[in-house]
Design an enzyme around this catalytic site. Structure first.
Site, PDB file in Angstrom:
ATOM      1  N   HIS A 105      65.845  61.194  67.017  1.00  0.00           N
ATOM      2  CA  HIS A 105      65.654  61.341  65.571  1.00  0.00           C
ATOM      3  C   HIS A 105      64.876  62.591  65.181  1.00  0.00           C
ATOM      4  O   HIS A 105      64.780  62.912  63.997  1.00  0.00           O
ATOM      5  CB  HIS A 105      64.937  60.100  65.032  1.00  0.00           C
ATOM      6  CG  HIS A 105      65.582  58.826  65.460  1.00  0.00           C
ATOM      7  ND1 HIS A 105      65.080  58.047  66.485  1.00  0.00           N
ATOM      8  CD2 HIS A 105      66.713  58.212  65.047  1.00  0.00           C
ATOM      9  CE1 HIS A 105      65.868  57.004  66.669  1.00  0.00           C
ATOM     10  NE2 HIS A 105      66.863  57.080  65.815  1.00  0.00           N
ATOM     11  N   GLU A 120      63.631  60.213  61.224  1.00  0.00           N
ATOM     12  CA  GLU A 120      64.286  61.501  61.005  1.00  0.00           C
ATOM     13  C   GLU A 120      63.721  62.202  59.772  1.00  0.00           C
ATOM     14  O   GLU A 120      63.493  63.415  59.782  1.00  0.00           O
ATOM     15  CB  GLU A 120      65.798  61.304  60.852  1.00  0.00           C
ATOM     16  CG  GLU A 120      66.546  62.613  60.691  1.00  0.00           C
ATOM     17  CD  GLU A 120      68.039  62.422  60.474  1.00  0.00           C
ATOM     18  OE1 GLU A 120      68.650  63.298  59.843  1.00  0.00           O
ATOM     19  OE2 GLU A 120      68.589  61.396  60.935  1.00  0.00           O
ATOM     20  N   THR A 158      70.845  62.537  58.378  1.00  0.00           N
ATOM     21  CA  THR A 158      72.190  62.568  58.965  1.00  0.00           C
ATOM     22  C   THR A 158      72.875  61.210  58.994  1.00  0.00           C
ATOM     23  O   THR A 158      74.065  61.136  59.302  1.00  0.00           O
ATOM     24  CB  THR A 158      72.149  63.120  60.400  1.00  0.00           C
ATOM     25  OG1 THR A 158      71.375  62.236  61.228  1.00  0.00           O
ATOM     26  CG2 THR A 158      71.547  64.516  60.436  1.00  0.00           C
ATOM     27  N   CYS A 210      76.111  63.094  59.717  1.00  0.00           N
ATOM     28  CA  CYS A 210      76.770  63.147  61.020  1.00  0.00           C
ATOM     29  C   CYS A 210      78.236  62.724  60.902  1.00  0.00           C
ATOM     30  O   CYS A 210      78.562  61.753  60.215  1.00  0.00           O
ATOM     31  CB  CYS A 210      76.009  62.221  61.966  1.00  0.00           C
ATOM     32  SG  CYS A 210      76.848  61.831  63.499  1.00  0.00           S
ATOM     33  N   SER A 226      68.401  50.175  62.693  1.00  0.00           N
ATOM     34  CA  SER A 226      69.422  51.215  62.819  1.00  0.00           C
ATOM     35  C   SER A 226      69.978  51.565  61.446  1.00  0.00           C
ATOM     36  O   SER A 226      70.607  50.737  60.786  1.00  0.00           O
ATOM     37  CB  SER A 226      70.560  50.740  63.728  1.00  0.00           C
ATOM     38  OG  SER A 226      71.683  51.594  63.604  1.00  0.00           O
ATOM     39  N   ASN A 272      72.450  53.619  60.739  1.00  0.00           N
ATOM     40  CA  ASN A 272      73.912  53.598  60.769  1.00  0.00           C
ATOM     41  C   ASN A 272      74.463  52.182  60.653  1.00  0.00           C
ATOM     42  O   ASN A 272      75.417  51.927  59.910  1.00  0.00           O
ATOM     43  CB  ASN A 272      74.423  54.242  62.065  1.00  0.00           C
ATOM     44  CG  ASN A 272      74.481  55.753  61.973  1.00  0.00           C
ATOM     45  OD1 ASN A 272      74.798  56.303  60.929  1.00  0.00           O
ATOM     46  ND2 ASN A 272      74.165  56.430  63.063  1.00  0.00           N
TER      47      ASN A 272
END
Length: 247
Positions: free
Chosen positions: A75, A127, A164, A194, A222, A224
């Site tokens: 990250h 991040e 990202t 990303c 997480s 994502n």
């Protein structure tokens, strides 16, 4: 008849695989213990497996003994982490995802050119903390359209960058708001989100018309995984985030 559909593509992105392999290779080269700052990736199963092989996860680089081997997570980190690692004579291995590094480089460049930088992301995410540390006096965090609407104009030129691992749709709404309010705002040369984040969200969208329930296998922290659940729920499909089959 019940069917189970698997999204494609799915699974870890290249940055995650690279970070995990970095810890594995460090264990092979230096032997345990190898210290890892924060979770190398936000996946509880991966963390437990690496712990079983001799990785020691710490919240701060100062928790690693002087002279130890330390791996930095995918990250990214703020510059001060590297400085403190040097002062402790740590053998530091940087496993930051290259796409995160790209955002860090953009932040430094925009700051050097005098820009006021809008960082689209989630407060407290590792991040975001790392990226903000690259130019703390220039970066302002925006988490929502409402935040973008509240931004005050200034005489400084404006640029934006993003975390990202965001929702593609929500980020587009925020960016559109920024561009409407500040037509001259500078955008990244290439999108910061990303490509693996984007194509997995599209994969979920493609299958939603065929499913009654979506299960996303991933850890609670997480970004994502949480975004995939949100994509499904936004379309009216019941979705849950689970760690494994036991849930």
């Amino acid at each position: 008849m019940r069917r189970v559909l698997l999204a494609s593509p799915r699974g870890f992105c290249a940055g995650v695989e690279r970070a995990v392999e970095t810890v594995e290779k460090a264990l092979e080269l230096y032997g345990p213990p190898v210290y890892v700052r924060k979770q190398i990736v936000h996946n509880a199963h991966v963390v437990r497996e690496l712990q079983g092989r001799g990785a020691v996860f710490v919240n701060d680089e100062r928790e690693a003994p002087e002279g130890a081997t330390l791996v930095l997570s995918a990250h990214g980190v703020e510059p001060g982490v590297f400085e403190r690692a040097v002062s402790r004579r740590l053998n530091t291995i940087d496993a930051t995802c290259p796409l995160v590094t790209k955002v860090h480089v953009q932040a430094r460049r925009y700051a050097a050119e005098g820009y006021r930088i809008i960082l689209i992301g989630h407060a407290g995410h590792e991040e975001v903390v790392g990226t903000t540390g690259e130019a703390p006096d220039a970066i302002e965090l925006v988490e929502s359209v409402a935040d973008a609407e509240r931004l005050e104009a200034s005489d400084r030129p404006l640029a934006y960058i993003t975390q990202t691992t965001l929702s593609v749709d929500e980020t587009a709404e925020i960016v559109n708001t920024l561009k409407r309010r500040f037509p001259n705002i500078r955008a990244p040369q290439r999108e910061d989100i990303c490509y693996a984040t984007s194509n997995r969200q599209w994969a979920v969208k493609e299958m939603l018309a065929e499913v009654d329930l979506l299960l996303v296998i991933g850890s609670r922290n997480s970004s994502n995984s949480n975004r995939l659940v949100e994509v499904a729920r936004a379309a009216g499909v019941v979705a849950h985030l689970i760690d494994d089959e036991s849930e």
